[in-house]
Design a protein around this motif. Sequence first.
Motif, PDB file in Angstrom:
ATOM      1  N   GLN A  36     -44.750 -50.726  16.446  1.00  0.00           N
ATOM      2  CA  GLN A  36     -44.879 -49.297  16.698  1.00  0.00           C
ATOM      3  C   GLN A  36     -45.617 -49.024  18.006  1.00  0.00           C
ATOM      4  N   ILE A  40     -43.851 -47.057  21.182  1.00  0.00           N
ATOM      5  CA  ILE A  40     -44.439 -45.829  21.703  1.00  0.00           C
ATOM      6  C   ILE A  40     -44.871 -46.007  23.153  1.00  0.00           C
ATOM      7  N   SER A  96     -46.047 -43.163  10.963  1.00  0.00           N
ATOM      8  CA  SER A  96     -44.845 -43.784  11.523  1.00  0.00           C
ATOM      9  C   SER A  96     -43.630 -42.873  11.376  1.00  0.00           C
ATOM     10  N   LEU A  99     -43.757 -40.273  14.036  1.00  0.00           N
ATOM     11  CA  LEU A  99     -43.303 -40.800  15.326  1.00  0.00           C
ATOM     12  C   LEU A  99     -41.788 -40.990  15.337  1.00  0.00           C
ATOM     13  N   THR A 103     -39.213 -39.127  18.134  1.00  0.00           N
ATOM     14  CA  THR A 103     -38.262 -39.831  19.000  1.00  0.00           C
ATOM     15  C   THR A 103     -36.811 -39.506  18.642  1.00  0.00           C
ATOM     16  N   ILE A 120     -47.462 -37.315  20.317  1.00  0.00           N
ATOM     17  CA  ILE A 120     -47.593 -38.761  20.134  1.00  0.00           C
ATOM     18  C   ILE A 120     -49.063 -39.161  20.173  1.00  0.00           C
TER      19      ILE A 120
END
Length: 426
Positions: A36, A40, A96, A99, A103, A120
């Motif tokens: 992760q 990122i 998670s 995120l 995206t 983020i």
Amino acid sequence: MTDKLKKADPYQALRYREFNVFLLLRFAMVFAWSMQFIVIEWEVYSLTKNPLSLGIIGLMEVIPAVSMALFAGHIVDQREKKGLLVKCILGFSVISFGLFLLTWPKIVGEWSPTVILYSIYALVFLGGLVRAFLGPTIFSLLSLIVPKKVYPNAATWSSSVWQIGSVLGPAVAGFSINWMGVHWSMCLVVGFSVFSLMALSQIEKKPIMNPKIGEPVMESLKEGIKFVFNNKTILGVLSLDMVAVLFGGAVALLPVFAQDILKVGPEGFGVLRAAPAIGAFITMLISAYVPLYKKAGMKLLVAIFIFGLCIIVFGISTLFWLSVVALFLSGVADGISVVIRQTILQLKTPDHMRGRVAAVNSMFVGSSNELGAFESGLTAKLMGTVTSVVFGGSMTLLTVLGFGIKSPTFRNLDLRKDMEEHQNME
């Protein structure tokens, strides 16, 4: 050295079912967290093209992780470990998934880059809070699922799995970004976090070993800090690893090297990330059959010195294959360092203080990964990317040389006596 110590079973800890489950869930969590972080990083650098933004990611995670570490250690020593770990994994899974949504191509197309970037950062900050509790909880749980005589062997396997997950996750991230894109790479992260939660269900609840339940927070924290700073071996190993990670954090700048210096794209980025993973895997195999407790202090100093050299070579290299070799050897050296450090912590820490000692460890070493990312990003902005990496590696070398010269006791550290004492425990 006794015959018993010479003939130690390299698979001793693996004969306990719950320990095998523990290794699975630890690998899954470390893999997911590491993957992760890199996904990122790639997304943020693609949005900003600013190396300092990579450092800010690390800073956003390290601020809550460090500020909450001691309090988290107190809570871990006071509570049942499995229940705490369930809460940590659930928290990570929610972050998670957030995120994953950020995206999503539809959101990326409709939201401004600035809004996405700060969203983020906010989720990474929350992840730092979760991590403050996760590390001490896992460290404490390990000591409750195997007998004391198995601690050294269990620490070796646990450290090796951590090392492999921490570098294999980023390696897979590089390839998955190329094959699936950032969005579906984050979906894979969510899947691994859910898997770790399922694995945890196979471990029974464990008793609380702390005899001082209900102890005031400040007294508890003071006791933990005092123990670490009065134990020269633990303090020395934490300080050494902290400096190495802090100044040797070149991997935080891999997106810059892959995109702008070596010009190898996401696929080459994956290869660069895979190189330390292979090195770490070899370390795991060697450490299981050739224990590192003999002359552990000197081996640790040499490993960190080699790590610093590898970082310098990587920084000045303009050849892709040479960069890969340098990262591979850095993985081998770092793996040796991690195994020795975790073995020392398991052998030297009393059961009732494991949460607090692990919390101090996370402040010294765990958070240094993110501080190292910030240091690398900041110095890259001020000095240039290559100069930043060479500077970090050089500082690592100077620190190891200075510490080795001024601390002969640590240089001569040998863990064979501790190993014999633990192997004689029933």
